[in-house]
Write an enzyme that holds these catalytic residues in place. Structure first.
Site, PDB file in Angstrom:
ATOM      1  N   ILE A 198      62.936  41.202  48.016  1.00  0.00           N
ATOM      2  CA  ILE A 198      63.120  41.167  46.558  1.00  0.00           C
ATOM      3  C   ILE A 198      62.898  39.758  46.005  1.00  0.00           C
ATOM      4  CG2 ILE A 198      64.727  41.689  44.657  1.00  0.00           C
ATOM      5  CD1 ILE A 198      64.147  44.137  46.414  1.00  0.00           C
ATOM      6  N   GLU A 251      71.784  45.323  36.949  1.00  0.00           N
ATOM      7  CA  GLU A 251      71.160  46.636  36.734  1.00  0.00           C
ATOM      8  C   GLU A 251      70.663  47.246  38.039  1.00  0.00           C
ATOM      9  OE1 GLU A 251      70.610  49.691  35.444  1.00  0.00           O
ATOM     10  OE2 GLU A 251      70.290  48.780  33.477  1.00  0.00           O
ATOM     11  N   VAL A 266      72.367  49.830  41.365  1.00  0.00           N
ATOM     12  CA  VAL A 266      72.256  51.278  41.601  1.00  0.00           C
ATOM     13  C   VAL A 266      70.890  51.745  41.099  1.00  0.00           C
ATOM     14  CG1 VAL A 266      73.392  53.516  41.315  1.00  0.00           C
ATOM     15  CG2 VAL A 266      74.729  51.419  41.048  1.00  0.00           C
ATOM     16  N   ALA A 298      67.879  50.831  41.936  1.00  0.00           N
ATOM     17  CA  ALA A 298      66.879  49.757  41.814  1.00  0.00           C
ATOM     18  C   ALA A 298      66.548  49.450  40.347  1.00  0.00           C
ATOM     19  CB  ALA A 298      65.628  50.112  42.617  1.00  0.00           C
ATOM     20  N   LEU A 317      65.714  51.397  37.890  1.00  0.00           N
ATOM     21  CA  LEU A 317      65.939  52.425  36.861  1.00  0.00           C
ATOM     22  C   LEU A 317      67.043  51.979  35.903  1.00  0.00           C
ATOM     23  CD1 LEU A 317      65.791  55.725  39.001  1.00  0.00           C
ATOM     24  CD2 LEU A 317      63.994  54.710  37.589  1.00  0.00           C
ATOM     25  N   GLY A 352      60.257  48.238  52.865  1.00  0.00           N
ATOM     26  CA  GLY A 352      61.210  47.392  52.128  1.00  0.00           C
ATOM     27  C   GLY A 352      62.249  48.189  51.347  1.00  0.00           C
ATOM     28  N   GLU A 369      68.273  48.488  53.402  1.00  0.00           N
ATOM     29  CA  GLU A 369      69.053  47.253  53.322  1.00  0.00           C
ATOM     30  C   GLU A 369      68.590  46.342  54.452  1.00  0.00           C
ATOM     31  OE1 GLU A 369      71.492  46.512  50.827  1.00  0.00           O
ATOM     32  OE2 GLU A 369      70.146  48.077  50.170  1.00  0.00           O
ATOM     33  N   ASP A 390      75.871  52.171  51.755  1.00  0.00           N
ATOM     34  CA  ASP A 390      75.108  51.689  50.600  1.00  0.00           C
ATOM     35  C   ASP A 390      75.313  52.625  49.407  1.00  0.00           C
ATOM     36  OD1 ASP A 390      72.882  49.999  49.409  1.00  0.00           O
ATOM     37  OD2 ASP A 390      72.018  52.008  49.274  1.00  0.00           O
ATOM     38  N   LYS A 415      77.308  52.134  45.723  1.00  0.00           N
ATOM     39  CA  LYS A 415      76.731  52.486  44.419  1.00  0.00           C
ATOM     40  C   LYS A 415      77.697  53.376  43.634  1.00  0.00           C
ATOM     41  CE  LYS A 415      72.006  51.873  45.997  1.00  0.00           C
ATOM     42  NZ  LYS A 415      70.927  52.409  46.797  1.00  0.00           N
ATOM     43  N   GLY A 426      62.482  49.674  46.766  1.00  0.00           N
ATOM     44  CA  GLY A 426      61.166  49.036  46.862  1.00  0.00           C
ATOM     45  C   GLY A 426      61.201  47.708  46.161  1.00  0.00           C
TER      46      GLY A 426
HETATM   47  N1  NAI Z   1      65.053  46.560  48.872  1.00  0.00           N
HETATM   48  C1  NAI Z   1      65.365  47.301  47.846  1.00  0.00           C
HETATM   49  O1  NAI Z   1      64.655  48.248  47.485  1.00  0.00           O
HETATM   50  C2  NAI Z   1      66.583  47.008  47.075  1.00  0.00           C
HETATM   51  C3  NAI Z   1      67.428  45.998  47.445  1.00  0.00           C
HETATM   52  N2  NAI Z   1      68.544  45.719  46.728  1.00  0.00           N
HETATM   53  C4  NAI Z   1      69.409  44.644  47.144  1.00  0.00           C
HETATM   54  O2  NAI Z   1      68.664  43.409  47.085  1.00  0.00           O
HETATM   55  C5  NAI Z   1      69.182  42.479  48.026  1.00  0.00           C
HETATM   56  C6  NAI Z   1      68.013  41.892  48.805  1.00  0.00           C
HETATM   57  O3  NAI Z   1      67.338  42.942  49.449  1.00  0.00           O
HETATM   58  P1  NAI Z   1      65.979  42.676  50.223  1.00  0.00           P
HETATM   59  O4  NAI Z   1      65.193  41.620  49.574  1.00  0.00           O
HETATM   60  O5  NAI Z   1      65.383  43.985  50.410  1.00  0.00           O
HETATM   61  O6  NAI Z   1      66.536  42.124  51.604  1.00  0.00           O
HETATM   62  P2  NAI Z   1      65.849  41.096  52.600  1.00  0.00           P
HETATM   63  O7  NAI Z   1      66.558  41.199  53.896  1.00  0.00           O
HETATM   64  O8  NAI Z   1      64.371  41.269  52.596  1.00  0.00           O
HETATM   65  O9  NAI Z   1      66.153  39.691  51.920  1.00  0.00           O
HETATM   66  C7  NAI Z   1      67.408  39.102  51.900  1.00  0.00           C
HETATM   67  C8  NAI Z   1      67.177  37.622  52.089  1.00  0.00           C
HETATM   68  O10 NAI Z   1      68.391  36.958  51.889  1.00  0.00           O
HETATM   69  C9  NAI Z   1      68.496  35.936  52.857  1.00  0.00           C
HETATM   70  N3  NAI Z   1      69.906  35.556  52.983  1.00  0.00           N
HETATM   71  C10 NAI Z   1      70.904  36.234  53.600  1.00  0.00           C
HETATM   72  N4  NAI Z   1      72.048  35.537  53.485  1.00  0.00           N
HETATM   73  C11 NAI Z   1      71.767  34.438  52.788  1.00  0.00           C
HETATM   74  C12 NAI Z   1      72.527  33.331  52.356  1.00  0.00           C
HETATM   75  N5  NAI Z   1      73.806  33.239  52.594  1.00  0.00           N
HETATM   76  N6  NAI Z   1      71.919  32.374  51.637  1.00  0.00           N
HETATM   77  C13 NAI Z   1      70.600  32.445  51.358  1.00  0.00           C
HETATM   78  N7  NAI Z   1      69.818  33.469  51.772  1.00  0.00           N
HETATM   79  C14 NAI Z   1      70.402  34.440  52.469  1.00  0.00           C
HETATM   80  C15 NAI Z   1      67.916  36.529  54.092  1.00  0.00           C
HETATM   81  O11 NAI Z   1      67.565  35.544  55.037  1.00  0.00           O
HETATM   82  C16 NAI Z   1      66.734  37.263  53.500  1.00  0.00           C
HETATM   83  O12 NAI Z   1      65.623  36.395  53.426  1.00  0.00           O
HETATM   84  C17 NAI Z   1      70.173  43.251  48.854  1.00  0.00           C
HETATM   85  O13 NAI Z   1      71.463  42.981  48.395  1.00  0.00           O
HETATM   86  C18 NAI Z   1      69.847  44.712  48.552  1.00  0.00           C
HETATM   87  O14 NAI Z   1      70.932  45.580  48.647  1.00  0.00           O
HETATM   88  C19 NAI Z   1      68.879  46.404  45.618  1.00  0.00           C
HETATM   89  C20 NAI Z   1      68.061  47.388  45.176  1.00  0.00           C
HETATM   90  C21 NAI Z   1      66.868  47.794  45.885  1.00  0.00           C
HETATM   91  N1  LIG Z   2      68.584  50.279  50.584  1.00  0.00           N
HETATM   92  C1  LIG Z   2      68.763  50.730  49.255  1.00  0.00           C
HETATM   93  C2  LIG Z   2      68.033  49.806  48.341  1.00  0.00           C
HETATM   94  C3  LIG Z   2      68.535  49.953  46.985  1.00  0.00           C
HETATM   95  O1  LIG Z   2      69.675  49.751  46.651  1.00  0.00           O
HETATM   96  C4  LIG Z   2      68.179  52.102  49.070  1.00  0.00           C
HETATM   97  O2  LIG Z   2      67.448  52.508  49.945  1.00  0.00           O
HETATM   98  O3  LIG Z   2      68.471  52.740  48.077  1.00  0.00           O
END
Ligand code: NAI
Ligand SMILES: N[C@@H](CC=O)C(=O)O
Length: 821
Positions: A483, A613, A616, A618, A620, A671, A674, A685, A689, A804
């Site tokens: 993200i 936003e 929950v 993503a 939407l 992607g 989590e 997760d 939500k 995503g």
């Molecule tokens: N992937 C998705 O579709 C969605 C993700 N989210 C939320 O977004 C957040 C990020 O998700 P992603 O990017 O998919 O995960 P990701 O694992 O790709 O990225 C997370 C990043 O945070 C870094 N990180 C972890 N602890 C850290 C710290 N203490 N300080 C600095 N960096 C740190 C990790 O090294 C990693 O690079 C999560 O909380 C997830 O629940 C929410 C909605 C949708």
């Molecule tokens: N891992 C979560 C990402 C969004 O919150 C999901 O798959 O819904």
């Protein structure tokens, strides 16, 4: 004036070169090139620091201290200029040496008598201009240019009994007409600063008044333009050292320039403007270091687009200001009270920079230079001794430590909301305004703030200059995984588009789990992640907050794109420092209810926003929809939905015949999952939500209150993520089979979460009948059904991609932009 040069009708220009443009041999050569061969008049200041050194020599003499070194410095400087620029001019060398001999004699007299009257001081200070003008004349003559030196004290007549001095225009005009009779063929180099007083003695127009000299000569010579050459290319909208976004102004009206100069901007000396305004002679301010560069033009009427584009043209500030207040019930309705106060100040030579009087007349408040505060207080206390003793005046307050900021612009006139432009950003940033006035011309608005707020206030008001104002948002990003990295891409892509809509985005810091990188705008970097890796700075939320504190901007946003509890727990510290927080990380909103409430309380107290936003579904618009429904009086009874993109994807793929683990790994690669996919498989997760939604509709729910169905194989629940990813394949058959059994005769399976307004919350696999709305889901889609008082018979439905990087980063981006509104 236009003069005929042969057959050509040409403009007559008066130039003025300041001390910085004449500071050394190279700079003077540059001036010689700028002047060229066209006949014109050139007014000069003393070279470099000459006037200060002359002043210092007087001060040393007054203290009976040795001024030899200072004189030697002056001598060496000027002799080296003479030998470099006009070596064969022996007369000039002799004149200079004779001046130095006289100067030494005068200093000896001062040292012996311990007295230096104004007349003598002015006479001595005038040497600097005499020397620089003669050297420039010599340099031009050396190049074969027909040049004549003019000692202004022979042609410019003033009365210096009062300050500012007054010019005897008639007498000066006669002298100038006689002296400059060869204007068509000759360049005249004129001393700035000096003039002849009513006693026939060489005097000065006032400190830093060479600009004024040039305006007087431009008027007397009926010039078509006055060009003031300095060390910067024109006037800036604010001091660029304080306001990074300050821009060079192309045009200013005389009145704007006058107000800016009066309120401390180093535009031109304020006295310069009037004679030019009277004659309609344009002034151009240019850099002698970059003569080809466009400068700032000061003219009577601005072109219309320029006027409309910027409401606030320029900002100035005076840093060391004291606020004084004469207050008391006994002064109400006493006629002439204000006049008395200000005449006492005038007698004490205290100049008042700003006045505001309460309409009740209970107090008279004004601003003066802080260094004059004691003198002013004493004088007022002495004068109003009787009133103070009688209690008519309760107190004469004086407090230093203020700065006075003035916004100037012709566009501010008769413009509704102009005042709000200046005061609203300060109120938003909780900067207290201690006094405020709008000039009767409505062209300037002055606010007095505490000195420590000066730089921030200048930056905030500067952002309001444009019409409409520019919204500046600085962003610090923690977490550059899926993200975070996508957000950086989207910010880069949109930066220019938004700029055109007056939204200025800057990414000023990025933090991974090990490193912190801070800069002015990281969106300009092409190798951001490499730079972050190479950064010397360790990851540290305190250091990040401190860095954000050092930036002057109304909207500072922390984006947390991690799934870290530690970072989520630091939000309160950021919010408490006036930093907005935007996050897709669900951990903050699903800590205890106490922490949940505390976050909101701190955000409210510090007038900042916490936005999530994407917690929950993503990108939407679910959280915002719930907020709008409730704010408009709806009552939410139940929310039911497929809230996990990952589980939706797995179930949709398994329904189509793919294996469970293959689908999980695809979701991981896309992607959707989590960082640790067990967060999805375990149902946690979705449980988070549901907790988040419950709290949004006013239910105090803890995570432990949610009934959760866990799909992670038991023996893989507590191992490392790497081990889980290695071993999960061996559970594929069992997991695929488990879903098949659960499906039985049902049309489809989905992992559904639901929460009601009475606090019932559960997340589990649901067997769906054919007409269930969830049956139609595809890919990583989410679907939410909102049952409310208004949507009772048929629920409101929100559907779309539920995970995503692209949609989620866009949701985060939307939250960031919402802050500027
Ligand atoms: N992937 C998705 O579709 C969605 C993700 N989210 C939320 O977004 C957040 C990020 O998700 P992603 O990017 O998919 O995960 P990701 O694992 O790709 O990225 C997370 C990043 O945070 C870094 N990180 C972890 N602890 C850290 C710290 N203490 N300080 C600095 N960096 C740190 C990790 O090294 C990693 O690079 C999560 O909380 C997830 O629940 C929410 C909605 C949708
Ligand atoms: N891992 C979560 C990402 C969004 O919150 C999901 O798959 O819904």
């Amino acid at each position: 004036m236009l003069i005929f040069e042969g057959e050509l009708l040409m403009e007559y220009i008066v130039h003025k070169f300041g001390g910085s443009s004449l500071a050394d041999e190279v700079k003077i050569e540059r001036v010689v090139n700028i002047i060229g061969t066209t006949p014109q008049s050139v007014v000069v200041s003393a070279s470099g620091k000459t006037t200060s050194l002359l002043k210092k020599s007087i001060e040393l003499a007054l203290e009976n201290k040795d001024s030899t070194k200072v004189i030697a410095q002056l001598t060496e400087h000027h002799l080296s200029l003479i030998s470099a620029l006009c070596p064969e001019d022996k007369t000039l060398k002799n004149t200079f040496e004779s001046d130095v001999t006289h100067l030494k004699q005068m200093l000896t007299t001062i040292a012996l008598s311990g007295i230096c009257g104004d007349a003598l001081e002015y006479f001595i200070l005038g040497f600097g201009e005499l020397w620089s003008a003669q050297i420039l004349t010599g340099a031009l003559q050396h190049k074969g240019i027909n040049t004549e030196f003019i000692d202004a004290s022979k042609v410019l007549f003033i009365d210096d009994n009062h300050k500012p001095v007054s010019v005897d225009w008639q007498r000066s005009q006669q002298a100038v007409d006689q002296k400059f009779n060869d204007r068509k063929h000759k360049t005249y180099i004129i001393t700035g600063f000096i003039a002849q007083n009513q006693e026939g003695v060489r005097s000065i127009l006032g400190m830093n008044c060479s600009d004024y000299s040039s305006a007087i000569f431009a008027k007397l010579l009926q010039a078509s333009k006055l060009v003031i050459w300095t060390d910067v290319a024109g006037v800036y909208s604010a001091n660029p050292q304080v306001v990074k976004t300050a821009r060079q102004l192309k045009q200013l009206s005389y009145k704007e320039a006058l107000e800016l100069a009066y309120f401390g901007a180093s535009v031109v000396h304020p006295l310069t403007i009037n004679p030019m305004m009277e004659m309609g002679i344009p002034i151009e301010i240019k850099s002698s270091y970059e003569p080809q560069k466009q400068g700032t033009e000061i003219i009577r009427a601005l072109d219309k687009t320029n006027l409309e584009q910027y409401l606030i043209k320029g900002l100035t500030s005076i840093s060391n200001v004291a606020l004084m207040r004469v207050q008391g019930a006994g002064i109400i309705g006493v006629s002439g009270m204000a006049a008395k106060v200000f005449s006492v100040l005038e007698q004490s030579q205290v100049s008042v920079m700003m006045i505001s009087q309460s309409s009740s007349e209970y107090s008279i408040c004004f601003a003066i230079e802080a260094k004059l505060a004691k003198r002013a207080t004493k004088a007022l206390e002495r004068h109003f001794k009787a009133e103070i003793e009688r209690g008519d005046i309760e107190h004469i307050y004086c407090e230093t430590g203020y700065a006075m900021i003035t916004a100037v612009g012709d566009g501010l006139r008769a413009q509704p909301g102009a005042l709000a432009r200046v005061i609203k950003p300060l109120a938003d940033a909780k900067i207290n305004i201690h006094a405020i006035t709008q000039g009767s011309s409505e062209r300037s608005i002055t606010v007095t703030v505490k000195k420590e707020d000066e730089d921030l206030a200048l930056n905030l008001i500067h952002q309001q200059a444009k019409n409409p104002p520019v919204q500046e948002i600085v962003i610090a990003l923690i977490g550059v995984g899926g993200i975070g990295a996508e957000l950086v891409n989207q910010l880069k892509q949109q930066q220019q588009v938004l700029h055109k809509q007056n939204i200025n985005l800057r990414l000023v810091a990025v933090m991974s789990s090990t490193k912190l990188l801070c800069a002015d705008d990281l969106l300009l970097e092409s190798e951001l992640l490499h730079q972050l890796k190479a950064s010397d700075c360790k990851a540290d939320t305190n250091a990040l907050a401190k860095y954000l504190q050092s930036i002057s901007c109304a909207h500072k946003v922390l984006v947390d794109a991690t799934a870290s509890v530690g970072i989520a727990r630091a939000y309160v510290d950021f919010l408490a420092q006036g930093i907005h927080v935007v996050t897709p990380n669900k951990y903050a909103n699903t800590q205890s209810m106490d922490y949940y409430r505390k976050l909101r309380q701190v955000a409210r107290n510090h007038n900042v926003t916490f936005k999530y936003e994407t917690n929950v579904c993503a990108g939407l618009p679910l959280i915002s929809t719930l907020e709008t429904l409730q704010k408009t009086g709806d009552k939410i009874h139940k929310i039911q939905g497929v809230f996990s993109g990952t589980l939706s994807y797995i179930f949709n793929e398994v329904n189509k015949g793919k294996s469970f683990v293959e689908s999980l790994m695809l979701a991981y690669d896309k992607g959707y999952t989590e960082p640790d996919p067990r967060e999805d498989l375990s149902g946690m997760d979705v449980a988070r939500k549901v907790v988040c939604l419950a709290r949004e509709i006013g239910v105090s729910l803890e995570l432990s209150d949610v009934e959760v169905q866990n799909l992670t194989p038991e023996n893989l629940r507590s191992c490392s993520k790497e081990e889980f990813l290695k071993k999960i394949n061996s559970h594929d058959k069992e997991l695929t089979q488990q879903l098949k059994v659960l499906q039985g005769k049902a049309s489809a399976l989905h992992f559904v979460g639901e929460v009601s307004d009475i606090g019932e919350a559960k997340v589990s696999v649901a067997s769906l009948v054919q007409n269930s709305p969830f049956v139609s889901l595809d890919g990583a889609d989410n679907m939410v059904l909102i049952y409310s008082k208004r949507y009772a018979r048929s629920p409101m439905v929100i559907r779309g991609a539920g995970a995503g990087v692209e949609v989620t980063a866009a949701g985060v981006f939307g939250d960031i932009l919402a802050i500027s509104n």
